[in-house]
Write a protein that holds these residues in place. Structure first.
Motif, PDB file in Angstrom:
ATOM      1  N   LEU A 148      14.727  13.310   1.840  1.00 41.54           N
ATOM      2  CA  LEU A 148      14.381  12.656   3.099  1.00 41.54           C
ATOM      3  C   LEU A 148      15.512  12.776   4.111  1.00 41.54           C
ATOM      4  CD1 LEU A 148      12.700   9.382   1.760  1.00 41.54           C
ATOM      5  CD2 LEU A 148      11.548  11.335   2.810  1.00 41.54           C
ATOM      6  N   ARG A 149      16.741  12.526   3.659  1.00 38.94           N
ATOM      7  CA  ARG A 149      17.883  12.547   4.567  1.00 38.94           C
ATOM      8  C   ARG A 149      18.055  13.916   5.219  1.00 38.94           C
ATOM      9  NH1 ARG A 149      22.401   9.492   5.307  1.00 38.94           N
ATOM     10  NH2 ARG A 149      21.932   8.169   3.505  1.00 38.94           N
ATOM     11  N   ASN A 150      17.781  14.991   4.468  1.00 45.19           N
ATOM     12  CA  ASN A 150      17.980  16.353   4.964  1.00 45.19           C
ATOM     13  C   ASN A 150      16.698  16.987   5.502  1.00 45.19           C
ATOM     14  OD1 ASN A 150      20.930  17.006   4.218  1.00 45.19           O
ATOM     15  ND2 ASN A 150      20.109  16.155   2.316  1.00 45.19           N
ATOM     16  N   GLN A 166      17.689   2.084   2.364  1.00 43.56           N
ATOM     17  CA  GLN A 166      18.751   2.099   3.363  1.00 43.56           C
ATOM     18  C   GLN A 166      18.481   3.117   4.463  1.00 43.56           C
ATOM     19  OE1 GLN A 166      21.121  -0.183   3.373  1.00 43.56           O
ATOM     20  NE2 GLN A 166      21.882   0.603   5.337  1.00 43.56           N
ATOM     21  N   LEU A 167      17.830   4.234   4.127  1.00 43.30           N
ATOM     22  CA  LEU A 167      17.524   5.250   5.133  1.00 43.30           C
ATOM     23  C   LEU A 167      16.560   4.704   6.177  1.00 43.30           C
ATOM     24  CD1 LEU A 167      17.094   8.447   2.910  1.00 43.30           C
ATOM     25  CD2 LEU A 167      19.117   7.691   4.171  1.00 43.30           C
ATOM     26  N   TRP A 168      15.613   3.886   5.742  1.00 42.85           N
ATOM     27  CA  TRP A 168      14.674   3.266   6.689  1.00 42.85           C
ATOM     28  C   TRP A 168      15.407   2.235   7.551  1.00 42.85           C
ATOM     29  CZ3 TRP A 168      12.817  -1.769   7.434  1.00 42.85           C
ATOM     30  CH2 TRP A 168      11.738  -1.870   8.317  1.00 42.85           C
ATOM     31  N   LYS A 169      16.300   1.449   6.935  1.00 41.58           N
ATOM     32  CA  LYS A 169      17.048   0.446   7.680  1.00 41.58           C
ATOM     33  C   LYS A 169      17.936   1.097   8.736  1.00 41.58           C
ATOM     34  CE  LYS A 169      17.097  -2.953   3.934  1.00 41.58           C
ATOM     35  NZ  LYS A 169      17.932  -3.743   3.009  1.00 41.58           N
ATOM     36  N   GLU A 170      18.432   2.320   8.429  1.00 38.36           N
ATOM     37  CA  GLU A 170      19.293   3.032   9.379  1.00 38.36           C
ATOM     38  C   GLU A 170      18.492   3.782  10.443  1.00 38.36           C
ATOM     39  OE1 GLU A 170      21.620   5.605   6.959  1.00 38.36           O
ATOM     40  OE2 GLU A 170      22.752   3.979   6.002  1.00 38.36           O
ATOM     41  N   GLY A 171      17.164   3.783  10.303  1.00 38.90           N
ATOM     42  CA  GLY A 171      16.324   4.470  11.274  1.00 38.90           C
ATOM     43  C   GLY A 171      16.172   5.954  11.025  1.00 38.90           C
ATOM     44  N   LEU A 172      16.627   6.448   9.861  1.00 44.18           N
ATOM     45  CA  LEU A 172      16.526   7.875   9.549  1.00 44.18           C
ATOM     46  C   LEU A 172      15.171   8.253   8.963  1.00 44.18           C
ATOM     47  CD1 LEU A 172      20.059   8.525   7.991  1.00 44.18           C
ATOM     48  CD2 LEU A 172      19.264   9.093  10.285  1.00 44.18           C
ATOM     49  N   LYS A 180       0.851  -1.180   0.000  1.00 48.64           N
ATOM     50  CA  LYS A 180       0.000   0.000   0.000  1.00 48.64           C
ATOM     51  C   LYS A 180       0.890   1.234   0.000  1.00 48.64           C
ATOM     52  CE  LYS A 180      -0.303  -0.279   5.034  1.00 48.64           C
ATOM     53  NZ  LYS A 180      -1.189  -0.515   6.187  1.00 48.64           N
ATOM     54  N   LEU A 181       0.309   2.371  -0.298  1.00 44.13           N
ATOM     55  CA  LEU A 181       1.051   3.620  -0.281  1.00 44.13           C
ATOM     56  C   LEU A 181       1.075   4.187   1.139  1.00 44.13           C
ATOM     57  CD1 LEU A 181      -0.221   5.391  -3.537  1.00 44.13           C
ATOM     58  CD2 LEU A 181       1.941   4.178  -3.184  1.00 44.13           C
ATOM     59  N   VAL A 182       2.235   4.679   1.534  1.00 40.30           N
ATOM     60  CA  VAL A 182       2.410   5.307   2.842  1.00 40.30           C
ATOM     61  C   VAL A 182       3.239   6.575   2.662  1.00 40.30           C
ATOM     62  CG1 VAL A 182       2.288   3.132   4.120  1.00 40.30           C
ATOM     63  CG2 VAL A 182       4.499   3.971   3.325  1.00 40.30           C
ATOM     64  N   VAL A 183       3.325   7.370   3.711  1.00 43.58           N
ATOM     65  CA  VAL A 183       4.175   8.564   3.705  1.00 43.58           C
ATOM     66  C   VAL A 183       5.523   8.194   4.300  1.00 43.58           C
ATOM     67  CG1 VAL A 183       4.485  10.902   4.594  1.00 43.58           C
ATOM     68  CG2 VAL A 183       2.217  10.123   3.892  1.00 43.58           C
ATOM     69  N   GLY A 184       6.603   8.612   3.634  1.00 46.39           N
ATOM     70  CA  GLY A 184       7.944   8.440   4.171  1.00 46.39           C
ATOM     71  C   GLY A 184       8.476   9.800   4.593  1.00 46.39           C
ATOM     72  N   THR A 185       9.000   9.896   5.809  1.00 46.64           N
ATOM     73  CA  THR A 185       9.448  11.186   6.324  1.00 46.64           C
ATOM     74  C   THR A 185      10.654  11.010   7.245  1.00 46.64           C
ATOM     75  OG1 THR A 185       8.717  13.177   7.531  1.00 46.64           O
ATOM     76  CG2 THR A 185       7.839  11.063   8.274  1.00 46.64           C
ATOM     77  N   HIS A 186      11.443  12.062   7.406  1.00 40.83           N
ATOM     78  CA  HIS A 186      12.589  12.022   8.323  1.00 40.83           C
ATOM     79  C   HIS A 186      12.090  11.710   9.730  1.00 40.83           C
ATOM     80  CE1 HIS A 186      16.056  13.384  10.667  1.00 40.83           C
ATOM     81  NE2 HIS A 186      16.777  13.324   9.552  1.00 40.83           N
ATOM     82  N   ASN A 187      12.852  10.920  10.471  1.00 43.56           N
ATOM     83  CA  ASN A 187      12.369  10.463  11.775  1.00 43.56           C
ATOM     84  C   ASN A 187      12.240  11.582  12.815  1.00 43.56           C
ATOM     85  OD1 ASN A 187      15.171  10.796  12.074  1.00 43.56           O
ATOM     86  ND2 ASN A 187      15.290   9.236  13.664  1.00 43.56           N
ATOM     87  N   LEU A 188      12.800  12.774  12.538  1.00 41.11           N
ATOM     88  CA  LEU A 188      12.673  13.894  13.470  1.00 41.11           C
ATOM     89  C   LEU A 188      11.698  14.958  12.982  1.00 41.11           C
ATOM     90  CD1 LEU A 188      16.424  14.399  14.514  1.00 41.11           C
ATOM     91  CD2 LEU A 188      14.631  13.122  15.713  1.00 41.11           C
TER      92      LEU A 188
END
Length: 317
Positions: free
Chosen positions: A245-247, A263-269, A180-188
């Motif tokens: 996303l990273r910034n 990889q950003l999700w795997k790193e928890g970012l 399904k579609l979701v929103v991806g965002t920086h963890n902070l």
């Protein structure tokens, strides 16, 4: 279905390949019902088989929740070994085919996020079949389907709405995951503070979007029902999305499957946020290819390697 016994203890049957297929498919789809649909077995038969296996092993393989069915820590270890067994059996089956080297052209395409698996699979195939000329590229799912129809691509890894499968005349689709579609965002980010986001909340945040048919359809329907979104830019470059996303420049919208490979999700970012208040059509992720026999053997062999690379990494998460 396979029923060969693969493990015995004190002369008693503990498990068979059929049960290994069940647990691997449940882990992939995160659902007993989806596994039942993909394997063409009743859900009750799968549930009973897994229950018997758990009882015999003395461990719980899966935990069920509103978010889906997920392997326990002990289950992950077991499923990884089960997957390895099934893959080795596939290798044994293809010994005769492996003896003859493949040649010609093979064009493979995928939607963003799984390019590392595509590269790995291409390297493995080229090592075993040096006369096979392989090209790989990253595109949106709809573009891949069109390229396959026009014989520009032989094998594609795509996401597709279940209702669209009726329009697949002349194409063969092998489902692998539901999504399904979701929103991806920086963890902070502000968005990351919420487990799910409403349409009104989503309109308050800037978005950088990958140019994909599913996302375009979502935006059109969203705009019609809830008003326009704040779109920073659209792109066909997945690295541009990752940079955003990273910034913490903007959020994005994409397949949950894609984020699991990112990889950003795997790193928890990066965090995934559910989209509330919108009824999304059922989406499936898998391989598509023409029903033509041209390049069929090479495409099938490549799909097998690609699938194994994704599954092994998926079960590590």
């Amino acid at each position: 279905m396979l029923t060969l016994v693969v493990l015995m203890l004190n002369g008693d049957e503990i498990m068979n390949l059929e049960q290994l297929e069940y647990v691997v498919e449940i882990a992939k789809t995160q659902s007993f019902s989806a596994a039942s649909e993909h394997l063409h077995v009743t859900q009750s038969a799968i549930s009973q088989s897994v229950h018997r296996l758990e009882k015999e092993l003395g461990i719980i393989l899966f935990e069920r929740s509103r978010q889906g069915t997920h392997p326990t820590p002990e289950g992950k270890q077991f499923i990884a070994k089960a997957l390895d067994i099934l893959q080795r059996i596939d290798e044994l089956k293809s010994l005769n085919a492996e003896a003859s080297s493949l040649s010609g052209e093979l064009h493979v395409a995928t939607f963003p996020s799984v390019m590392p698996y595509l590269v790995q699979s291409a390297a493995d195939m080229k090592r075993e079949h040096p006369q096979l000329n392989i090209s790989i590229e990253e595109k949106g799912s709809m573009e891949i389907i069109e390229d396959i129809r026009n014989n520009k691509t032989h094998l594609g890894f795509i996401a597709i709405y279940a209702k669209q499968l009726r329009e697949f005349d002349g194409l063969h689709f092998s489902p692998m995951y539901s999504g399904k579609l979701v929103v991806g965002t920086h963890n902070l980010s502000e968005l990351a503070k919420h487990p799910r986001v409403s349409p009104d909340q989503l309109k308050e945040h800037k978005l950088a979007l990958y140019r994909d048919g599913f996302i375009e359809d979502f935006i059109k329907e969203f705009t019609y029902d809830h008003g326009p979104l704040s779109i920073l830019f659209k792109t066909n470059n997945s690295e541009a999305i990752n940079m955003v996303l990273r910034n913490d420049i903007a959020a994005t919208i994409g397949h949950d499957f894609s984020f699991h490979q990112n990889q950003l999700w795997k790193e928890g970012l990066v965090k995934m946020v559910e989209i509330a208040g919108i009824d999304q059509p059922k989406m499936q992720i898998g391989f598509v290819q023409t029903e033509s026999k041209e390049c069929a053997v090479a495409a099938e062999r490549f799909a097998q390697r690609f699938r194994q690379a994704i599954e092994l990494d998926h079960l590590k998460v």
